[in-house]
Design an enzyme around this catalytic site. Structure first.
Site, PDB file in Angstrom:
ATOM      1  N   ASP A  20       0.882  -1.176   0.000  1.00 24.27           N
ATOM      2  CA  ASP A  20       0.000   0.000   0.000  1.00 24.27           C
ATOM      3  C   ASP A  20       0.919   1.225   0.000  1.00 24.27           C
ATOM      4  O   ASP A  20       1.679   1.432   0.950  1.00 24.27           O
ATOM      5  CB  ASP A  20      -0.856  -0.057   1.271  1.00 24.27           C
ATOM      6  CG  ASP A  20      -1.724   1.168   1.443  1.00 24.27           C
ATOM      7  OD1 ASP A  20      -1.594   2.148   0.682  1.00 24.27           O
ATOM      8  OD2 ASP A  20      -2.545   1.146   2.378  1.00 24.27           O
ATOM      9  N   ILE A  21       0.826   2.016  -1.042  1.00 21.21           N
ATOM     10  CA  ILE A  21       1.767   3.139  -1.202  1.00 21.21           C
ATOM     11  C   ILE A  21       1.628   4.173  -0.082  1.00 21.21           C
ATOM     12  O   ILE A  21       2.596   4.882   0.229  1.00 21.21           O
ATOM     13  CB  ILE A  21       1.623   3.770  -2.603  1.00 21.21           C
ATOM     14  CG1 ILE A  21       2.902   4.532  -2.976  1.00 21.21           C
ATOM     15  CG2 ILE A  21       0.392   4.655  -2.699  1.00 21.21           C
ATOM     16  CD1 ILE A  21       3.004   4.893  -4.445  1.00 21.21           C
ATOM     17  N   VAL A  43      -6.083   4.894  -5.785  1.00 17.54           N
ATOM     18  CA  VAL A  43      -4.935   5.280  -4.972  1.00 17.54           C
ATOM     19  C   VAL A  43      -5.038   6.759  -4.546  1.00 17.54           C
ATOM     20  O   VAL A  43      -4.591   7.135  -3.460  1.00 17.54           O
ATOM     21  CB  VAL A  43      -3.615   4.949  -5.711  1.00 17.54           C
ATOM     22  CG1 VAL A  43      -3.337   5.871  -6.872  1.00 17.54           C
ATOM     23  CG2 VAL A  43      -2.448   4.933  -4.747  1.00 17.54           C
ATOM     24  N   ASP A  44      -5.651   7.565  -5.374  1.00 17.79           N
ATOM     25  CA  ASP A  44      -5.854   8.992  -5.078  1.00 17.79           C
ATOM     26  C   ASP A  44      -6.686   9.134  -3.793  1.00 17.79           C
ATOM     27  O   ASP A  44      -6.303   9.873  -2.857  1.00 17.79           O
ATOM     28  CB  ASP A  44      -6.577   9.620  -6.282  1.00 17.79           C
ATOM     29  CG  ASP A  44      -6.626  11.131  -6.264  1.00 17.79           C
ATOM     30  OD1 ASP A  44      -5.976  11.742  -5.400  1.00 17.79           O
ATOM     31  OD2 ASP A  44      -7.307  11.707  -7.136  1.00 17.79           O
TER      32      ASP A  44
HETATM   33  N1  AR6 Z   1      -1.331   1.590  -3.044  1.00 14.05           N
HETATM   34  C1  AR6 Z   1      -0.785   1.227  -4.220  1.00 14.05           C
HETATM   35  N2  AR6 Z   1      -1.499   1.057  -5.345  1.00 14.05           N
HETATM   36  C2  AR6 Z   1      -2.831   1.258  -5.266  1.00 14.05           C
HETATM   37  C3  AR6 Z   1      -3.483   1.645  -4.074  1.00 14.05           C
HETATM   38  C4  AR6 Z   1      -2.673   1.808  -2.918  1.00 14.05           C
HETATM   39  N3  AR6 Z   1      -3.175   2.181  -1.741  1.00 14.05           N
HETATM   40  N4  AR6 Z   1      -4.817   1.757  -4.330  1.00 14.05           N
HETATM   41  C5  AR6 Z   1      -5.001   1.447  -5.627  1.00 14.05           C
HETATM   42  N5  AR6 Z   1      -3.808   1.138  -6.191  1.00 14.05           N
HETATM   43  P1  AR6 Z   1      -6.214   4.061  -9.897  1.00 14.05           P
HETATM   44  P2  AR6 Z   1      -5.768   5.506 -12.434  1.00 14.05           P
HETATM   45  C6  AR6 Z   1      -3.498   0.741  -7.577  1.00 14.05           C
HETATM   46  O1  AR6 Z   1      -7.590   3.676 -10.309  1.00 14.05           O
HETATM   47  O2  AR6 Z   1      -6.063   4.279 -13.200  1.00 14.05           O
HETATM   48  C7  AR6 Z   1      -8.913   8.259  -9.325  1.00 14.05           C
HETATM   49  O3  AR6 Z   1     -10.297   8.434  -9.111  1.00 14.05           O
HETATM   50  C8  AR6 Z   1      -4.602   0.176  -8.433  1.00 14.05           C
HETATM   51  O4  AR6 Z   1      -4.791  -1.214  -8.143  1.00 14.05           O
HETATM   52  O5  AR6 Z   1      -6.012   4.502  -8.503  1.00 14.05           O
HETATM   53  O6  AR6 Z   1      -4.570   6.322 -12.794  1.00 14.05           O
HETATM   54  C9  AR6 Z   1      -8.246   9.562  -9.754  1.00 14.05           C
HETATM   55  O7  AR6 Z   1      -8.802  10.673  -9.104  1.00 14.05           O
HETATM   56  C10 AR6 Z   1      -4.035   0.380  -9.822  1.00 14.05           C
HETATM   57  O8  AR6 Z   1      -3.127  -0.660 -10.149  1.00 14.05           O
HETATM   58  O9  AR6 Z   1      -5.617   5.242 -10.839  1.00 14.05           O
HETATM   59  C11 AR6 Z   1      -8.512   9.571 -11.226  1.00 14.05           C
HETATM   60  O10 AR6 Z   1      -9.809  10.059 -11.505  1.00 14.05           O
HETATM   61  C12 AR6 Z   1      -3.240   1.676  -9.683  1.00 14.05           C
HETATM   62  O11 AR6 Z   1      -3.119   1.913  -8.277  1.00 14.05           O
HETATM   63  C13 AR6 Z   1      -8.435   8.115 -11.616  1.00 14.05           C
HETATM   64  O12 AR6 Z   1      -8.745   7.382 -10.424  1.00 14.05           O
HETATM   65  C14 AR6 Z   1      -3.877   2.886 -10.334  1.00 14.05           C
HETATM   66  O13 AR6 Z   1      -5.284   2.807 -10.203  1.00 14.05           O
HETATM   67  C15 AR6 Z   1      -7.035   7.720 -12.036  1.00 14.05           C
HETATM   68  O14 AR6 Z   1      -7.061   6.411 -12.517  1.00 14.05           O
END
Ligand code: AR6
Length: 180
Positions: A20-21, A43-44
């Site tokens: 978890d980042i 992740v945001d």
């Molecule tokens: N730690 C590490 N990786 C994570 C975590 C975490 N805590 N949580 C999720 N991931 P995404 P995107 C991974 O959807 O595709 C947001 O609403 C997840 O499994 O977070 O760039 C923003 O506001 C995946 O592999 O980001 C934007 O609207 C990776 O992080 C939109 O999502 C990225 O997934 C951005 O979409």
């Protein structure tokens, strides 16, 4: 991150791990944000929840961010000192500049990290969640862009690629093993 699986490449400054980042103690963690920089899911959402309300307050002052670009804030309650917010491309089939935009996210984030004297930087798999970028392609593009940027950025000692699950980690490990 006791359970984190690390795949450390000999002589490499790039490491892939599962975790978890928001828990990573790096000088900077990178957020896969959207162009408003005002928070979202994935992740945001996790980064904003862990950092606390002050993060969105600082983000409001940044007036958004373009796809492929990056902006930096403090990390507040996170173990990381800074958060670098970058906006990955939405996957539209791969013919609309997605690879260049994704590479630019990694490159501009690392340049910004270096400007702020960060030695350790952790990235999530940008665009591979809600934005739909295929994880295998994204891993290859990410590693190529990071390797290229690190050539000009000797101050950055370690880049951690934080996969949220084993499958994402496997894509990164495979891409790390490829020569170029
Ligand atoms: N730690 C590490 N990786 C994570 C975590 C975490 N805590 N949580 C999720 N991931 P995404 P995107 C991974 O959807 O595709 C947001 O609403 C997840 O499994 O977070 O760039 C923003 O506001 C995946 O592999 O980001 C934007 O609207 C990776 O992080 C939109 O999502 C990225 O997934 C951005 O979409």
């Amino acid at each position: 991150l006791q359970d984190a699986q690390c795949e450390r490449q000999a002589m490499s400054r790039i490491t892939s791990l599962v975790g978890d980042i928001t828990k990573i103690e790096a000088d900077a963690i990178v957020n896969a944000a959207n162009s408003s920089l005002l928070g979202g899911g994935g992740v945001d959402g996790a980064i904003h929840r862990a950092a606390g309300q002050e993060l969105v307050q600082e983000c409001r002052l940044l007036h958004g961010c373009k796809t492929g670009q990056a902006k930096i804030t403090s990390g507040y309650r996170l173990p990381a000192r800074h958060v670098i917010h970058t906006v990955g491309p939405v996957w539209r089939g791969g013919e609309e500049g997605e690879p260049d935009l994704l590479a630019s996210c990694y490159e501009t984030s690392l340049r910004l990290a270096a400007e702020y004297s960060c030695k350790t930087v952790a990235f999530p798999a940008i665009s591979t969640g809600i934005y739909g970028y295929p994880a295998d392609l994204a891993a290859g593009t990410a590693i190529k862009a990071i390797r290229s940027a690190l050539g000009d950025l000797p101050g950055i000692e370690s880049v951690m690629l934080v996969a949220f699950d084993e499958q994402a980690h496997a894509h990164l490990v495979k891409a790390l093993k490829r020569k170029e």
